[in-house]
Scaffold this motif. Structure first.
Motif, PDB file in Angstrom:
ATOM      1  N   ASP A 120       0.826  -1.208   0.000  1.00 33.71           N
ATOM      2  CA  ASP A 120       0.000   0.000   0.000  1.00 33.71           C
ATOM      3  C   ASP A 120       0.861   1.260   0.000  1.00 33.71           C
ATOM      4  OD1 ASP A 120      -2.399   1.679   0.587  1.00 33.71           O
ATOM      5  OD2 ASP A 120      -1.381   1.922   2.500  1.00 33.71           O
ATOM      6  N   TYR A 121       1.865   1.309   0.865  1.00 28.31           N
ATOM      7  CA  TYR A 121       2.673   2.517   1.027  1.00 28.31           C
ATOM      8  C   TYR A 121       3.521   2.820  -0.210  1.00 28.31           C
ATOM      9  CZ  TYR A 121       1.660   3.253   5.984  1.00 28.31           C
ATOM     10  OH  TYR A 121       1.047   3.538   7.170  1.00 28.31           O
ATOM     11  N   LEU A 122       3.859   1.777  -0.986  1.00 26.42           N
ATOM     12  CA  LEU A 122       4.646   2.002  -2.190  1.00 26.42           C
ATOM     13  C   LEU A 122       3.779   2.367  -3.395  1.00 26.42           C
ATOM     14  CD1 LEU A 122       7.275  -0.880  -1.948  1.00 26.42           C
ATOM     15  CD2 LEU A 122       7.643   1.546  -1.502  1.00 26.42           C
ATOM     16  N   LEU A 123       2.544   1.874  -3.435  1.00 26.72           N
ATOM     17  CA  LEU A 123       1.703   2.096  -4.609  1.00 26.72           C
ATOM     18  C   LEU A 123       0.746   3.274  -4.485  1.00 26.72           C
ATOM     19  CD1 LEU A 123       0.870  -1.511  -5.852  1.00 26.72           C
ATOM     20  CD2 LEU A 123       2.652   0.061  -6.598  1.00 26.72           C
ATOM     21  N   ILE A 124       0.299   3.602  -3.264  1.00 33.40           N
ATOM     22  CA  ILE A 124      -0.573   4.774  -3.130  1.00 33.40           C
ATOM     23  C   ILE A 124       0.138   6.046  -3.602  1.00 33.40           C
ATOM     24  CG2 ILE A 124      -1.482   6.355  -1.389  1.00 33.40           C
ATOM     25  CD1 ILE A 124      -3.016   4.218  -0.179  1.00 33.40           C
ATOM     26  N   PRO A 125       1.410   6.275  -3.238  1.00 31.07           N
ATOM     27  CA  PRO A 125       2.092   7.445  -3.802  1.00 31.07           C
ATOM     28  C   PRO A 125       2.174   7.392  -5.325  1.00 31.07           C
ATOM     29  CG  PRO A 125       3.289   6.635  -1.891  1.00 31.07           C
ATOM     30  CD  PRO A 125       2.241   5.612  -2.213  1.00 31.07           C
ATOM     31  N   ALA A 126       2.323   6.201  -5.896  1.00 29.30           N
ATOM     32  CA  ALA A 126       2.380   6.084  -7.359  1.00 29.30           C
ATOM     33  C   ALA A 126       1.073   6.546  -7.985  1.00 29.30           C
ATOM     34  CB  ALA A 126       2.686   4.632  -7.755  1.00 29.30           C
ATOM     35  N   THR A 156       9.398  15.979  -5.118  1.00 28.04           N
ATOM     36  CA  THR A 156       8.978  15.628  -3.757  1.00 28.04           C
ATOM     37  C   THR A 156      10.008  14.739  -3.065  1.00 28.04           C
ATOM     38  OG1 THR A 156       7.639  13.823  -4.680  1.00 28.04           O
ATOM     39  CG2 THR A 156       6.520  15.901  -4.201  1.00 28.04           C
ATOM     40  N   THR A 157      10.711  13.904  -3.835  1.00 32.22           N
ATOM     41  CA  THR A 157      11.774  13.085  -3.234  1.00 32.22           C
ATOM     42  C   THR A 157      12.895  13.972  -2.706  1.00 32.22           C
ATOM     43  OG1 THR A 157      11.300  11.214  -4.701  1.00 32.22           O
ATOM     44  CG2 THR A 157      13.457  11.253  -3.648  1.00 32.22           C
ATOM     45  N   LEU A 158      13.260  14.986  -3.469  1.00 30.95           N
ATOM     46  CA  LEU A 158      14.295  15.918  -3.008  1.00 30.95           C
ATOM     47  C   LEU A 158      13.864  16.613  -1.721  1.00 30.95           C
ATOM     48  CD1 LEU A 158      15.471  17.510  -6.388  1.00 30.95           C
ATOM     49  CD2 LEU A 158      16.718  15.887  -4.942  1.00 30.95           C
ATOM     50  N   LEU A 159      12.606  16.999  -1.632  1.00 31.37           N
ATOM     51  CA  LEU A 159      12.109  17.630  -0.407  1.00 31.37           C
ATOM     52  C   LEU A 159      12.190  16.675   0.773  1.00 31.37           C
ATOM     53  CD1 LEU A 159       9.008  19.633  -1.696  1.00 31.37           C
ATOM     54  CD2 LEU A 159      11.046  20.586  -0.616  1.00 31.37           C
ATOM     55  N   ASN A 160      11.824  15.416   0.553  1.00 35.36           N
ATOM     56  CA  ASN A 160      11.913  14.425   1.633  1.00 35.36           C
ATOM     57  C   ASN A 160      13.354  14.199   2.068  1.00 35.36           C
ATOM     58  OD1 ASN A 160       9.353  13.555   2.523  1.00 35.36           O
ATOM     59  ND2 ASN A 160       9.042  12.352   0.664  1.00 35.36           N
ATOM     60  N   LEU A 161      14.291  14.234   1.118  1.00 32.86           N
ATOM     61  CA  LEU A 161      15.700  14.015   1.446  1.00 32.86           C
ATOM     62  C   LEU A 161      16.305  15.190   2.199  1.00 32.86           C
ATOM     63  CD1 LEU A 161      16.994  12.350  -1.848  1.00 32.86           C
ATOM     64  CD2 LEU A 161      16.506  11.227   0.330  1.00 32.86           C
ATOM     65  N   LEU A 162      15.727  16.374   2.058  1.00 32.95           N
ATOM     66  CA  LEU A 162      16.222  17.542   2.783  1.00 32.95           C
ATOM     67  C   LEU A 162      15.975  17.428   4.287  1.00 32.95           C
ATOM     68  CD1 LEU A 162      15.226  20.501   0.429  1.00 32.95           C
ATOM     69  CD2 LEU A 162      17.535  19.647   0.923  1.00 32.95           C
ATOM     70  N   GLY A 163      15.010  16.628   4.671  1.00 32.31           N
ATOM     71  CA  GLY A 163      14.711  16.455   6.091  1.00 32.31           C
ATOM     72  C   GLY A 163      13.228  16.534   6.361  1.00 32.31           C
ATOM     73  N   VAL A 164      12.819  15.931   7.462  1.00 31.75           N
ATOM     74  CA  VAL A 164      11.399  15.843   7.767  1.00 31.75           C
ATOM     75  C   VAL A 164      10.786  17.209   8.038  1.00 31.75           C
ATOM     76  CG1 VAL A 164      11.697  15.468  10.258  1.00 31.75           C
ATOM     77  CG2 VAL A 164       9.714  14.494   9.082  1.00 31.75           C
ATOM     78  N   GLN A 341       5.339   8.808   0.467  1.00 30.83           N
ATOM     79  CA  GLN A 341       6.722   8.364   0.290  1.00 30.83           C
ATOM     80  C   GLN A 341       7.500   8.435   1.603  1.00 30.83           C
ATOM     81  OE1 GLN A 341      10.113  10.782  -1.396  1.00 30.83           O
ATOM     82  NE2 GLN A 341       9.459   9.719  -3.249  1.00 30.83           N
ATOM     83  N   ALA A 342       7.264   9.496   2.380  1.00 36.18           N
ATOM     84  CA  ALA A 342       7.930   9.622   3.680  1.00 36.18           C
ATOM     85  C   ALA A 342       7.530   8.477   4.606  1.00 36.18           C
ATOM     86  CB  ALA A 342       7.587  10.961   4.315  1.00 36.18           C
ATOM     87  N   ALA A 343       6.245   8.140   4.613  1.00 34.31           N
ATOM     88  CA  ALA A 343       5.772   7.039   5.453  1.00 34.31           C
ATOM     89  C   ALA A 343       6.346   5.706   4.982  1.00 34.31           C
ATOM     90  CB  ALA A 343       4.242   6.992   5.442  1.00 34.31           C
ATOM     91  N   ALA A 344       6.414   5.521   3.656  1.00 34.60           N
ATOM     92  CA  ALA A 344       6.982   4.284   3.118  1.00 34.60           C
ATOM     93  C   ALA A 344       8.443   4.146   3.521  1.00 34.60           C
ATOM     94  CB  ALA A 344       6.848   4.267   1.596  1.00 34.60           C
ATOM     95  N   GLY A 345       9.180   5.257   3.477  1.00 37.90           N
ATOM     96  CA  GLY A 345      10.578   5.222   3.887  1.00 37.90           C
ATOM     97  C   GLY A 345      10.750   4.808   5.328  1.00 37.90           C
ATOM     98  N   ARG A 346       9.854   5.307   6.207  1.00 43.30           N
ATOM     99  CA  ARG A 346       9.944   4.934   7.628  1.00 43.30           C
ATOM    100  C   ARG A 346       9.605   3.465   7.839  1.00 43.30           C
ATOM    101  NH1 ARG A 346      10.725  10.092   6.191  1.00 43.30           N
ATOM    102  NH2 ARG A 346      11.434  11.353   7.957  1.00 43.30           N
ATOM    103  N   LEU A 347       8.655   2.945   7.079  1.00 44.37           N
ATOM    104  CA  LEU A 347       8.311   1.529   7.200  1.00 44.37           C
ATOM    105  C   LEU A 347       9.483   0.653   6.761  1.00 44.37           C
ATOM    106  CD1 LEU A 347       6.290  -0.771   7.692  1.00 44.37           C
ATOM    107  CD2 LEU A 347       5.479  -0.448   5.343  1.00 44.37           C
ATOM    108  N   LEU A 348      10.080   0.978   5.620  1.00 43.99           N
ATOM    109  CA  LEU A 348      11.236   0.210   5.150  1.00 43.99           C
ATOM    110  C   LEU A 348      12.394   0.308   6.140  1.00 43.99           C
ATOM    111  CD1 LEU A 348      11.263   1.132   1.337  1.00 43.99           C
ATOM    112  CD2 LEU A 348      10.261  -0.872   2.445  1.00 43.99           C
TER     113      LEU A 348
END
Length: 493
Positions: A120-126, A156-164, A341-348
């Motif tokens: 779910d967390y990987l495909l909902i962002p898609a 949005t990935t760049l924004l997530n990589l900048l920090g929460v 994507q941020a939530a998916a990253g935390r789950l992984l």
């Protein structure tokens, strides 16, 4: 004291403190998120105007009783939100339902819950990225929608990589924009209703056109609950949430640093659901009153259902409102994907920290304080799925039909975890029949009903993904047992 093979949720890892067994020394996340930030992430993922895309479908399914559909759906999802609030106090960690199922049901169930939630967390962002690409392509037809889709993923990935915190600030701006557009719609709709009157009876959005049909409303509820998927992502930030009642320089929360995220996250999950329910009910009530097509007409013309909300805005108010809502959805969808994507990253990250996924994803970047590798891993999978779908005419149908079963299965294990932790394992001094048995049982019943109503494609994909997860679990179990019997300390741990 827990058995050696079981997690000990009473002592979860926290930011700046010792990590979980097997975690790397730098695996701590930073506590920088306020209660407002948590609400922003939750509402971003849900999207304040989530009903726009399925307004026509729900009108047709419910025979016009769309507002009562969202009222019932809010109550139905409240059971899940309450179970989240119960378990986040038990195990306030980044893994969300993965951690909760480990605590209440054991290691195997925890892995299955995390594995199903991963789908779910990987495909909902898609799907959200694809919505953004489609909307931007409609506004700028000269650029193909897959290009817009890929661009949304990159930004949005760049924004997530900048920090929460950076992502939360950007998300707050976008959420404010979405809410402003919603306010404009509400004001314009009320003005039209006052000056020109309603197209439908004032009670029809609550009672339906003609005789009220309970079965029709319940069938629509099974679709409407999918609008709420995303509020649960708040629980993924439990290790990054600050306790507002903690004294400066002191450990957060009553239980110290390890409990810091529990109270604000529990409150945010429940608050976000209530806010979303109110927003959904208000906008669908007004839109239903102004809709130029009746529920029967929408049912007879399925091709008109997808644009029903936009058509209503155009017909009742003007083309400017239709374009404003479309532009808002384009931007809002991309930032809904940012939260996902941020939530998916935390789950992984959490599953890797427990050695259920490659350990490289358990690393936290020293500069930004985010699980960079886990975020990039989630971004790559999402990018491939979103661009693949954007290049196909039937891509949206394929993606949207399978994104929900994973989350719903994880929700079911969440409810079972509440019963397992509080009632079966009796980890609370006084288990409460209402809170720890009745509420999760009702929540589980809702989840099962929605899965039963899901499409055959979704059920098939969910079943295949589950089987693959069970195979992975069996392999991991075999390796650990082999390590123990072979004299290797800790197996693969």
């Amino acid at each position: 004291m827990s058995a050696p093979s079981e997690p000990n949720p009473s002592s979860p890892p926290s930011a700046g403190t010792a990590a979980a067994p097997g975690a790397s020394a730098d695996a701590g996340l930073r506590r920088t998120l306020t209660f407002r930030d948590l609400i922003v992430y939750g509402l971003l993922f849900i999207a304040p105007m989530a009903p726009v895309g399925i307004f026509g479908t729900l009108q047709a399914k419910s025979h016009g009783a769309i507002t009562i559909v969202y009222v019932v759906a809010t109550v139905a999802m409240a059971f899940t939100a309450y179970s989240y609030a119960q378990m986040v106090r038990v195990a306030p960690q980044a893994g969300s339902v993965f951690t909760y199922a480990r605590a209440g049901l054991g290691e195997g169930a925890g892995f299955v819950a995390g594995w199903m939630a991963m789908l779910d967390y990987l495909l909902i962002p898609a799907v959200a990225y694809l919505f953004s690409g489609i909307a931007m392509h409609a506004l700028v037809p000269s650029v193909h929608q897959w290009v817009w889709t890929a661009l949304a993923v990159v930004v949005t990935t760049l924004l997530n990589l900048l920090g929460v915190r950076a992502a939360a600030v950007a998300g707050f701006v976008v959420l404010a924009m979405e809410l402003a557009v919603l306010v404009v719609f509400v004001v314009a709709a009320v003005w039209v209703l006052v000056t020109d009157g309603a197209q439908r009876g004032w009670s029809e959005p609550l009672t339906g056109e003609g005789a009220f049909s309970t079965s029709a409303v319940l069938a629509a509820v099974s679709v409407a609950v999918l609008s709420y998927l995303g509020f649960d992502a708040i629980a993924s930030f439990a290790e990054e949430a600050k306790d507002p009642k903690a004294a400066p320089g002191a450990p957060h929360g009553k239980g110290g640093g390890q409990r810091a995220g529990a109270v604000p996250v529990a409150r945010a999950v429940l608050t976000c659901l209530v806010l979303a329910g109110v927003l959904f009910a208000v906008q669908t009530y007004l839109a239903a009153l102004l809709a130029p097509m009746s529920a029967d007409e929408l049912a007879a013309h399925p091709a008109e259902q997808g644009d029903a909300f936009y058509t209503t805005a155009n017909t009742a108010v003007g083309e400017w409102l239709q374009k404003l809502v479309a532009a808002s959805k384009a931007i809002g969808a991309a930032f809904a994907a940012l939260a996902g994507q941020a939530a998916a990253g935390r789950l992984l990250f959490a599953m890797a920290r427990d050695r259920r996924l490659p350990g490289a994803m358990s690393k936290v970047d020293a500069g930004s304080g985010v699980p960079r590798r886990a975020l990039l891993g989630a971004a790559v999978v999402t990018l491939v799925a979103a661009v693949w779908a954007a290049r196909r005419d039937d891509g949206l149908d394929h993606l949207s039909s399978i994104v929900n079963v994973g989350a719903l299965t994880a929700f079911g294990l969440l409810h079972a975890s509440v019963i397992g932790w509080f009632w079966v394992r009796k980890r609370a001094e006084r288990p409460n029949v209402l809170k720890h048995v009745l509420v999760p049982v009702l929540g589980l019943a809702v989840v099962v009903a929605v899965i039963v109503e899901a499409s055959a494609t979704a059920q098939t994909v969910g079943a295949v993904w589950l089987v693959v997860g069970l195979v992975v679990l069996a392999v991991q179990y075999g390796r650990r047992k082999g390590g123990e019997t072979g004299g290797k300390p800790g197996g693969d741990r």
